[in-house]
Design an enzyme around this catalytic site. Structure first.
Site, PDB file in Angstrom:
ATOM      1  N   TRP A 358       0.820  -1.202   0.000  1.00 32.96           N
ATOM      2  CA  TRP A 358       0.000   0.000   0.000  1.00 32.96           C
ATOM      3  C   TRP A 358       0.861   1.261   0.000  1.00 32.96           C
ATOM      4  O   TRP A 358       0.394   2.346  -0.315  1.00 32.96           O
ATOM      5  CB  TRP A 358      -0.954   0.006   1.199  1.00 32.96           C
ATOM      6  CG  TRP A 358      -0.320   0.287   2.526  1.00 32.96           C
ATOM      7  CD1 TRP A 358       0.564  -0.500   3.200  1.00 32.96           C
ATOM      8  CD2 TRP A 358      -0.545   1.433   3.365  1.00 32.96           C
ATOM      9  NE1 TRP A 358       0.915   0.084   4.397  1.00 32.96           N
ATOM     10  CE2 TRP A 358       0.241   1.271   4.533  1.00 32.96           C
ATOM     11  CE3 TRP A 358      -1.333   2.577   3.246  1.00 32.96           C
ATOM     12  CZ2 TRP A 358       0.271   2.201   5.567  1.00 32.96           C
ATOM     13  CZ3 TRP A 358      -1.310   3.503   4.281  1.00 32.96           C
ATOM     14  CH2 TRP A 358      -0.513   3.313   5.424  1.00 32.96           C
ATOM     15  N   ASP A 359       2.146   1.087   0.302  1.00 31.48           N
ATOM     16  CA  ASP A 359       3.084   2.202   0.306  1.00 31.48           C
ATOM     17  C   ASP A 359       3.068   2.955  -1.025  1.00 31.48           C
ATOM     18  O   ASP A 359       3.228   4.184  -1.058  1.00 31.48           O
ATOM     19  CB  ASP A 359       4.512   1.700   0.530  1.00 31.48           C
ATOM     20  CG  ASP A 359       4.660   0.735   1.698  1.00 31.48           C
ATOM     21  OD1 ASP A 359       3.642   0.152   2.105  1.00 31.48           O
ATOM     22  OD2 ASP A 359       5.786   0.548   2.167  1.00 31.48           O
ATOM     23  N   GLU A 489       0.807  -1.664  13.235  1.00 32.36           N
ATOM     24  CA  GLU A 489       0.842  -3.127  13.332  1.00 32.36           C
ATOM     25  C   GLU A 489       1.147  -3.618  14.743  1.00 32.36           C
ATOM     26  O   GLU A 489       1.260  -4.824  14.965  1.00 32.36           O
ATOM     27  CB  GLU A 489       1.865  -3.674  12.332  1.00 32.36           C
ATOM     28  CG  GLU A 489       1.450  -3.432  10.894  1.00 32.36           C
ATOM     29  CD  GLU A 489       2.529  -3.774   9.889  1.00 32.36           C
ATOM     30  OE1 GLU A 489       2.187  -4.015   8.722  1.00 32.36           O
ATOM     31  OE2 GLU A 489       3.719  -3.792  10.278  1.00 32.36           O
ATOM     32  N   LYS A 602       3.428   1.859  16.544  1.00 35.01           N
ATOM     33  CA  LYS A 602       4.452   1.745  15.506  1.00 35.01           C
ATOM     34  C   LYS A 602       4.284   2.855  14.472  1.00 35.01           C
ATOM     35  O   LYS A 602       5.248   3.460  14.027  1.00 35.01           O
ATOM     36  CB  LYS A 602       4.335   0.372  14.839  1.00 35.01           C
ATOM     37  CG  LYS A 602       5.365   0.090  13.759  1.00 35.01           C
ATOM     38  CD  LYS A 602       5.135  -1.290  13.151  1.00 35.01           C
ATOM     39  CE  LYS A 602       6.206  -1.612  12.102  1.00 35.01           C
ATOM     40  NZ  LYS A 602       5.938  -2.889  11.410  1.00 35.01           N
ATOM     41  N   GLN A 603       3.033   3.112  14.129  1.00 37.22           N
ATOM     42  CA  GLN A 603       2.696   4.098  13.100  1.00 37.22           C
ATOM     43  C   GLN A 603       1.263   4.530  13.363  1.00 37.22           C
ATOM     44  O   GLN A 603       0.358   3.710  13.377  1.00 37.22           O
ATOM     45  CB  GLN A 603       2.819   3.458  11.728  1.00 37.22           C
ATOM     46  CG  GLN A 603       2.382   4.332  10.582  1.00 37.22           C
ATOM     47  CD  GLN A 603       2.496   3.614   9.248  1.00 37.22           C
ATOM     48  OE1 GLN A 603       3.077   2.551   9.159  1.00 37.22           O
ATOM     49  NE2 GLN A 603       1.923   4.181   8.214  1.00 37.22           N
TER      50      GLN A 603
END
Length: 772
Positions: A358-359, A489, A602-603
């Site tokens: 998806w990046d 994640e 994490k994000q």
């Protein structure tokens, strides 16, 4: 972060001392590529120390049989591996029979340099053998940006204190293996080897899928400007060819080997012509000569930089970092082939496998939209359109019907090939990024034709997926989405993830807008699409509207912030500053159970959503959510810091924005996460570009209009970047006093500075006081 071992230089990456402990990191950092193929910075000569040999050909992959401890229904049968391909750089060197090996020789005067302005890797050193004999080596190589199936090497040897014999063995070796093979299997089978004086070819095929790759070499040797006549011994064995040349050398004279490689694959040629085509590429390269090829290659790089360079005055470390990121993006993907995409490691390593995450849509597309012609970004979207049927099949495997499409988290050919359940089955937010990319492309290019040609079918498949993925909760009186993993994640199998739910309803809403556009402007085409997709417009759109109105978006009334998911506030809320340095990164020191129960992110999911849909929220909302989530974010995803830089810039947190910019931009150069030996974070590099242009440059698109609200970091004297905006090319400069725009094209353009409209005519410039 480990101690910095690379020099600060605004256009180069320079390593000044030989340290074997840094070698695998440098192999990644100094990698070269041209969009068609890539090469880690392995040595040409033999090296017996730790190394990750890596040469990669775009689009060629291997379906490595899945390796999991406990099989679950729906798991992919394979994990697609980016293939380590033929070692074309090989050139063994022996002095009086003793091998040149930097792991065993005494090394001095070592320098390795990556010239990012011209796409050139050079290396020089002096080596002393056990006999006391010393040589100096100067090696240079590039992968041509003009002839993208050609690699060239100049390898010069100077005996410093002896007269004698130096043996040189240029070779091609296809007997390679993948470092990340699941079952310690070699993936290549031999096809053909041919060798003659000063040339050779080797062809191999993958043991599955029948990809064929041919490599051909030609070489010649000069002493000074004098061509040396050679009488090499040739060798041919399975998957290997070589020439051996004994050079009678004199002290102080320099002997240069020019090696040319042509590399072709069955992606582009019939198998029957593959070997001869590779040989033609190599022989043509040798006829044209190293200097001519290099000059063309340099000019091609300068042309790319002319519309993509970012100039930062006053901060050499920041300047080096942004150019490093832009350089590797262009090495990885040039946009010439819609079958190709942008893998997370590009051509620098094998970790993660697959070529598409998806990046690409969430992070890379904005970079290519603004630095290249629109056809490059269009090709990235067409790549997904061509995989639509596979996305529908992926959804069917999980029980979805009626043309619902679930794009894969990891893929080479459209099939899902990731086999961790929390990602394969749950990280479904990737669907939303693909829909958003279509919207992003159309609003920037105004290419609405794309919607009738390709876009609508993709949006419909994704909307159908979201409509089936939610369910009605009697307890909440709302639609909910259960059992997902968001971009963060470090939280798996959660319910009502804000980001995923927001992307779902936004996609359905945007699809409704596209339907109205098509009905008004392309009625005949729309009717054909309705028939093709068996679209029951009234029933399906009514359900979408109901979901949009009644979806659960978790919100904390007390703090006035959106919640990552249901129950997030049940966690012990701690700042990442409370972690001891010895615990970080936590993914290398904590159990997975402990990570999942912690609040550490994490994000950030919520902030990713607020970044995408910034136009829907006021600054106070952005600030409250940023202040709540950023302190808990450990930024152990390479994709995390860039979004925070942009939001921090919006809300005026200049110091925090700069701190996180250095983290994202120098992530690989300074090896923040201690993993760069496995390869670089190519897709996060596009996020670094976003940090500068959308963050500090303040570029954003609102209602299809170009806006700027810059925030220049303290310590930067000025920032200059170039963007393509539709038919115009705009050079933007921000200094302590002014915001200036130069239009270097034949088309006029409109932009907004702090919400005030300005028009800039062709080939003109304007300047606005920052205080305006």
């Amino acid at each position: 972060m480990e101690k910095r071992y690379l020099e600060i230089d605004e256009w180069k990456i320079v390593e000044k001392e030989w340290n074997p402990d840094n070698h695998m990191k440098s192999e990644s950092i100094f990698s070269i590529g041209n969009g068609r193929m890539g090469q880690r910075a392995n040595f040409e000569e033999n090296y017996s120390g730790k190394t990750l040999q890596g040469s990669y050909v775009a689009g060629v992959y291997y379906p490595d049989k899945t390796k999991v401890g406990w099989w679950k229904n729906g798991y992919p049968e394979y994990f697609a591996k980016v293939l380590n391909s033929v070692n074309w750089i090989g050139m063994d060197v022996k002095v009086e029979g003793e091998s040149l090996d930097l792991n065993t020789c005494k090394v001095s005067e070592f320098t390795r340099e990556l010239d990012m302005q011209h796409g050139l890797l050079t290396r020089s050193f002096e080596a002393e053998f056990s006999t006391g004999k010393r040589i100096r080596v100067e090696a240079q190589r590039f992968l041509s940006l003009v002839a993208d199936e050609v690699g060239a090497i100049s390898y010069s040897i100077t005996p410093l204190n002896f007269v004698g014999t130096i043996t040189v063995v240029p070779y091609l070796d296809f007997d390679v293996e993948n470092h990340d093979a699941n079952w310690e299997e070699k993936f290549w089978a031999p096809v053909e080897e041919k060798v003659a004086a000063q040339k050779g070819t080797v062809t191999a095929k993958t043991k599955k899928l029948d990809f064929h790759v041919s490599a051909a070499m030609r070489f010649e040797v000069y002493e000074g400007g004098n061509h040396i006549t050679l009488y090499p011994e040739t060798e041919k064995r399975e998957k290997f060819v070589s020439n051996t040349v004994d050079l009678k050398v004199e002290q102080g004279k320099t002997y240069t080997i020019y090696k040319y490689a042509g590399i072709t694959s069955s992606m582009n040629y019939a198998v029957a012509t593959l070997s001869t085509t590779a040989d033609e590429r190599a022989s043509t390269a040798m006829r044209r000569g190293y200097s001519t090829l290099l000059e063309e290659h340099k000019n091609a790089w300068l042309e790319k930089w002319s519309t993509a360079d970012i100039v930062i005055d006053g901060d050499p470390a920041a300047q080096q970092a942004i150019r490093f990121n832009i350089f590797h993006l262009f090495q990885t993907f040039t946009g010439v082939d819609p079958r190709l995409n942008i893998g997370p490691k590009g051509f620098t390593g094998e970790k993660y496998g697959g070529s598409t995450y998806w990046d690409t849509e969430a992070y890379c597309l904005p970079f290519y939209l603004s630095t290249t012609g629109p056809e490059v970004a269009r090709n990235l979207l067409i790549y997904r359109y061509k995989h639509l049927n596979k996305a529908i099949e992926n959804a069917q495997k999980l029980g979805f019907t009626n043309g619902a499409a679930l794009y894969p988290m990891v893929t080479m050919n459209g099939e899902e090939c990731h086999n961790e359940w929390e990602i394969t089955f749950e990280e479904i937010h990737r669907n939303g990024a693909i829909a958003y990319a279509i919207y992003n492309y159309v609003r920037q290019t105004l290419d609405r034709e794309y919607l009738q040609e390709y876009g609508f079918e993709v949006l419909l498949g994704i909307s159908r997926f979201w409509a089936q993925r939610v369910n009605w909760s009697e307890a909440k009186g709302k639609f909910v989405m259960l059992g997902v993993t968001g971009p963060n994640e470090y939280e798996n199998n959660i319910n009502n993830n804000f980001y995923t739910n927001k992307m779902a309803i936004w996609t359905m809403g945007y699809t409704l807008e596209v339907i109205e556009y098509l009905k008004a402007n392309h009625a005949d085409k729309y009717e054909a699409l309705v028939a093709k997709t068996n679209f029951d417009e009234s029933t399906e759109t009514a359900h979408w509207s109901n979901v949009i109105e009644k979806i659960e978006l978790p919100f904390d009334e007390k703090r006035e912030v959106y919640l990552q998911q249901d129950g997030f506030l049940d966690k012990e809320l701690r700042s990442a500053d409370s972690l001891d340095d010895s615990e970080r990164p936590i993914n290398q020191h904590w159990s997975w159970d402990r990570i999942l129960r912690s609040c550490f992110i994490k994000q950030a999911d919520v902030l990713q959503g607020l970044y995408f849909f910034e136009h829907e929220y006021d600054l106070d909302t952005l600030k409250r959510n940023f202040d709540f989530y950023e302190p808990m974010t450990v930024h152990e995803s390479s994709l995390s810091p860039c979004v925070h830089v942009i939001l921090a810039s919006r809300i005026g947190y200049g110091e925090k924005a700069y701190e996180l910019y250095l983290r994202t931009s120098r992530l690989d150069i300074d090896d923040y996460n201690r993993e760069v030996h496995e390869g670089l974070h190519i897709t996060s590099m596009a996020g670094t570009w976003m940090s500068v242009v959308q963050g500090f440059g303040g570029m954003k698109i609102v209602d299809e209009k170009l806006h700027f609200e810059p925030l220049l970091p303290e310590g930067w004297n000025s920032l200059n970047f170039t963007i393509r905006w539709r038919d115009a090319v705009l050079k933007v400069t921000i200094d302590g006093d002014n915001f200036s725009v130069e239009n270097v094209s034949e088309a006029s353009a409109e932009f907004y500075f702090k919400n005030e409209a300005h028009t800039i005519s062709a080939n003109s410039s304007t300047s606005i006081a920052l205080s305006a």
